[in-house]
Design a protein around this motif. Structure first.
Motif, PDB file in Angstrom:
ATOM      1  N   GLY A 238      35.863  57.312  36.421  1.00 60.51           N
ATOM      2  CA  GLY A 238      35.837  57.214  37.873  1.00 60.51           C
ATOM      3  C   GLY A 238      35.072  56.034  38.417  1.00 60.51           C
ATOM      4  O   GLY A 238      35.174  55.730  39.611  1.00 60.51           O
ATOM      5  N   ALA A 239      34.310  55.342  37.580  1.00 59.38           N
ATOM      6  CA  ALA A 239      33.507  54.204  38.034  1.00 59.38           C
ATOM      7  C   ALA A 239      34.273  52.905  37.840  1.00 59.38           C
ATOM      8  O   ALA A 239      34.855  52.694  36.760  1.00 59.38           O
ATOM      9  CB  ALA A 239      32.187  54.149  37.292  1.00 59.38           C
ATOM     10  N   PRO A 240      34.297  52.009  38.816  1.00 58.01           N
ATOM     11  CA  PRO A 240      35.009  50.737  38.655  1.00 58.01           C
ATOM     12  C   PRO A 240      34.336  49.858  37.609  1.00 58.01           C
ATOM     13  O   PRO A 240      33.120  49.637  37.660  1.00 58.01           O
ATOM     14  CB  PRO A 240      34.926  50.110  40.046  1.00 58.01           C
ATOM     15  N   VAL A 241      35.137  49.334  36.660  1.00 60.64           N
ATOM     16  CA  VAL A 241      34.568  48.525  35.576  1.00 60.64           C
ATOM     17  C   VAL A 241      35.370  47.254  35.283  1.00 60.64           C
ATOM     18  O   VAL A 241      34.864  46.344  34.628  1.00 60.64           O
ATOM     19  CB  VAL A 241      34.422  49.348  34.279  1.00 60.64           C
ATOM     20  N   THR A 242      36.627  47.167  35.724  1.00 66.87           N
ATOM     21  CA  THR A 242      37.437  45.976  35.485  1.00 66.87           C
ATOM     22  C   THR A 242      38.249  45.669  36.735  1.00 66.87           C
ATOM     23  O   THR A 242      38.446  46.529  37.605  1.00 66.87           O
ATOM     24  CB  THR A 242      38.425  46.153  34.317  1.00 66.87           C
ATOM     25  N   SER A 243      38.761  44.442  36.800  1.00 61.72           N
ATOM     26  CA  SER A 243      39.605  44.076  37.936  1.00 61.72           C
ATOM     27  C   SER A 243      40.481  42.885  37.580  1.00 61.72           C
ATOM     28  O   SER A 243      40.197  42.127  36.656  1.00 61.72           O
ATOM     29  CB  SER A 243      38.749  43.721  39.156  1.00 61.72           C
ATOM     30  N   VAL A 244      41.543  42.736  38.365  1.00 63.95           N
ATOM     31  CA  VAL A 244      42.362  41.527  38.338  1.00 63.95           C
ATOM     32  C   VAL A 244      43.150  41.511  39.649  1.00 63.95           C
ATOM     33  O   VAL A 244      43.550  42.562  40.158  1.00 63.95           O
ATOM     34  CB  VAL A 244      43.314  41.486  37.122  1.00 63.95           C
ATOM     35  N   SER A 245      43.314  40.326  40.222  1.00 62.78           N
ATOM     36  CA  SER A 245      44.195  40.192  41.378  1.00 62.78           C
ATOM     37  C   SER A 245      45.468  39.489  40.927  1.00 62.78           C
ATOM     38  O   SER A 245      45.415  38.516  40.170  1.00 62.78           O
ATOM     39  CB  SER A 245      43.524  39.416  42.513  1.00 62.78           C
ATOM     40  N   VAL A 246      46.596  40.010  41.378  1.00 63.16           N
ATOM     41  CA  VAL A 246      47.909  39.484  40.980  1.00 63.16           C
ATOM     42  C   VAL A 246      48.777  39.452  42.236  1.00 63.16           C
ATOM     43  O   VAL A 246      49.631  40.293  42.451  1.00 63.16           O
ATOM     44  CB  VAL A 246      48.532  40.335  39.854  1.00 63.16           C
ATOM     45  N   VAL A 247      48.527  38.455  43.041  1.00 60.57           N
ATOM     46  CA  VAL A 247      49.121  38.369  44.372  1.00 60.57           C
ATOM     47  C   VAL A 247      50.472  37.672  44.309  1.00 60.57           C
ATOM     48  O   VAL A 247      50.607  36.600  43.719  1.00 60.57           O
ATOM     49  CB  VAL A 247      48.155  37.632  45.320  1.00 60.57           C
ATOM     50  N   ARG A 248      51.449  38.290  44.925  1.00 63.73           N
ATOM     51  CA  ARG A 248      52.794  37.725  44.976  1.00 63.73           C
ATOM     52  C   ARG A 248      52.957  36.869  46.221  1.00 63.73           C
ATOM     53  O   ARG A 248      52.588  37.267  47.328  1.00 63.73           O
ATOM     54  CB  ARG A 248      53.832  38.849  45.003  1.00 63.73           C
ATOM     55  N   TYR A 249      53.540  35.680  46.026  1.00 59.11           N
ATOM     56  CA  TYR A 249      53.904  34.798  47.132  1.00 59.11           C
ATOM     57  C   TYR A 249      55.398  34.525  47.027  1.00 59.11           C
ATOM     58  O   TYR A 249      55.862  33.958  46.028  1.00 59.11           O
ATOM     59  CB  TYR A 249      53.157  33.470  47.043  1.00 59.11           C
ATOM     60  N   GLY A 250      56.152  34.894  48.064  1.00 61.32           N
ATOM     61  CA  GLY A 250      57.583  34.656  48.038  1.00 61.32           C
ATOM     62  C   GLY A 250      58.232  35.326  46.844  1.00 61.32           C
ATOM     63  O   GLY A 250      57.654  36.207  46.193  1.00 61.32           O
ATOM     64  N   PRO A 251      59.458  34.907  46.481  1.00 60.68           N
ATOM     65  CA  PRO A 251      60.159  35.564  45.384  1.00 60.68           C
ATOM     66  C   PRO A 251      59.818  35.034  44.000  1.00 60.68           C
ATOM     67  O   PRO A 251      60.150  35.682  42.999  1.00 60.68           O
ATOM     68  CB  PRO A 251      61.631  35.273  45.705  1.00 60.68           C
ATOM     69  N   ASP A 252      59.161  33.879  43.918  1.00 64.67           N
ATOM     70  CA  ASP A 252      59.050  33.207  42.627  1.00 64.67           C
ATOM     71  C   ASP A 252      57.635  32.891  42.166  1.00 64.67           C
ATOM     72  O   ASP A 252      57.444  32.544  41.006  1.00 64.67           O
ATOM     73  CB  ASP A 252      59.832  31.873  42.658  1.00 64.67           C
ATOM     74  N   HIS A 253      56.657  32.980  43.053  1.00 64.04           N
ATOM     75  CA  HIS A 253      55.317  32.513  42.730  1.00 64.04           C
ATOM     76  C   HIS A 253      54.321  33.668  42.733  1.00 64.04           C
ATOM     77  O   HIS A 253      54.490  34.661  43.444  1.00 64.04           O
ATOM     78  CB  HIS A 253      54.875  31.451  43.739  1.00 64.04           C
ATOM     79  N   GLY A 254      53.284  33.538  41.927  1.00 62.60           N
ATOM     80  CA  GLY A 254      52.185  34.501  41.928  1.00 62.60           C
ATOM     81  C   GLY A 254      50.893  33.791  41.597  1.00 62.60           C
ATOM     82  O   GLY A 254      50.891  32.698  41.022  1.00 62.60           O
ATOM     83  N   PHE A 255      49.777  34.411  41.957  1.00 64.12           N
ATOM     84  CA  PHE A 255      48.479  33.825  41.639  1.00 64.12           C
ATOM     85  C   PHE A 255      47.559  34.925  41.134  1.00 64.12           C
ATOM     86  O   PHE A 255      47.484  36.004  41.713  1.00 64.12           O
ATOM     87  CB  PHE A 255      47.861  33.129  42.848  1.00 64.12           C
ATOM     88  N   LEU A 256      46.864  34.611  40.038  1.00 67.95           N
ATOM     89  CA  LEU A 256      46.012  35.589  39.366  1.00 67.95           C
ATOM     90  C   LEU A 256      44.541  35.179  39.511  1.00 67.95           C
ATOM     91  O   LEU A 256      44.197  34.017  39.348  1.00 67.95           O
ATOM     92  CB  LEU A 256      46.401  35.662  37.889  1.00 67.95           C
ATOM     93  N   GLY A 257      43.709  36.137  39.821  1.00 67.11           N
ATOM     94  CA  GLY A 257      42.277  35.879  39.959  1.00 67.11           C
ATOM     95  C   GLY A 257      41.479  37.156  39.746  1.00 67.11           C
ATOM     96  O   GLY A 257      42.021  38.188  39.344  1.00 67.11           O
ATOM     97  N   PHE A 258      40.194  37.084  40.024  1.00 64.24           N
ATOM     98  CA  PHE A 258      39.314  38.251  39.932  1.00 64.24           C
ATOM     99  C   PHE A 258      39.416  38.960  38.580  1.00 64.24           C
ATOM    100  O   PHE A 258      39.273  40.185  38.503  1.00 64.24           O
ATOM    101  CB  PHE A 258      39.625  39.274  41.040  1.00 64.24           C
ATOM    102  N   TYR A 259      39.687  38.204  37.504  1.00 64.05           N
ATOM    103  CA  TYR A 259      39.779  38.844  36.192  1.00 64.05           C
ATOM    104  C   TYR A 259      38.361  39.061  35.680  1.00 64.05           C
ATOM    105  O   TYR A 259      37.706  38.130  35.200  1.00 64.05           O
ATOM    106  CB  TYR A 259      40.597  37.982  35.237  1.00 64.05           C
TER     107      TYR A 259
END
Length: 286
Positions: free
Chosen positions: A55-76
């Protein structure tokens, strides 16, 4: 006794969770903006994953979608006491699955770049964070004025931003220039945009990003004017080395390098206006 593997769950992060991720990023020395979370989350509410152990937060990643073809990953991120136990990898795998089929970008710290290469990313350029107090009162070139970016027609701002980012991100940009604790200035000549800069409050040096400009003189004027809005005047800019003029300018302004990342992509390097690219927007969303 509970099984640690079975007790680990990856879910979409809430808006409140994004505040936690910002605190973790600060611990890593990334110096995120104080109000970044309020901009990041609405850009793609499903694009932030958090792993919980018991129940405690211990990991993360952001995987944000832009439009139909692009994505950006962060907060790993994985909490330090749990690294090397597979929790971060499972979170990574869940995140990259969300971006399957897209050209995915990230800004990788040196310690993780080999891992990213093994996952199919390749380095396209390097960013160096330059920090310091620039000279005051640097004037823009004759005929160019610095104005509040919020007074510029938004469609014009969005079209300009599109020259430096490989996908439309109108919602993100609208929130980025109006969020609390930041100033956005545009350089305008004869009704045409010649530059854009945004400075935002952080726990340490206030960060400028994006920083776009038609010339080093325009970029210098924007940095000087943005720094003048701050109580201390100390700023940080993540400068891409694909624009040698930007690297030279950072030194000429008296800024010194303090932190490095590499912009990496899984697919072709996007075509952007390199000559006008003086500072990236953020490490987390591109």
């Amino acid at each position: 006794m509970p099984n640690p593997v079975e007790d680990f769950e990856i879910t979409a992060a809430s808006a409140e969770d994004i505040m936690t991720l910002g605190a973790w990023a600060h611990e890593e020395g990334w110096n995120p903006g104080l109000a970044d979370g309020g901009v990041f989350f609405p850009t793609d509410p499903g694009g932030f994953l958090i792993g919980r152990l018991g129940g405690a937060p211990v990991t993360s990643v952001s995987v944000v979608r832009y439009g139909p073809d692009h994505g950006f990953l962060g907060f790993y991120l994985t909490r330090p006491h749990l690294r090397g136990q597979g929790y971060g990898l499972r979170t990574w795998q869940a995140g990259t699955a969300r971006l399957a089929g897209r050209n995915v970008g990230l800004d990788g710290v040196p310690a993780q770049q080999d891992n990213y290469r093994r996952s199919g990313f390749r380095t396209c350029w390097s960013n160096a964070r330059y920090e310091g107090t620039p000279p005051p009162d640097i004037a823009p070139p004759p005929g160019t004025s610095l104005v509040d970016a919020r007074t510029v027609p938004f469609a014009q701002l969005a079209a300009y931003d599109r020259r430096f980012f490989p996908a439309p991100r109108d919602g993100f940009l609208a929130a980025w220039i109006t969020a609390p604790g930041r100033t956005a200035l545009a350089a305008v000549r004869d009704g045409e945009l010649q530059g854009l800069g945004v400075v935002r409050a952080c726990r340490d040096a206030s960060r400028i990003g994006p920083l776009y400009a038609s010339s080093p003189q325009v970029a210098a004027a924007l940095v000087s004017a943005l720094a003048a809005t701050l109580p201390e005047g100390t700023v940080a800019v993540d400068v891409p080395d694909v624009n040698p003029a930007a690297v030279r300018l950072a030194g000429e302004l008296g800024l010194t390098p303090s932190f490095d990342t590499a912009r990496m992509y899984t697919g072709p390097e996007p075509v952007i206006d390199r000559a006008g690219y003086y500072g990236i927007t953020s490490l987390e969303l591109g």
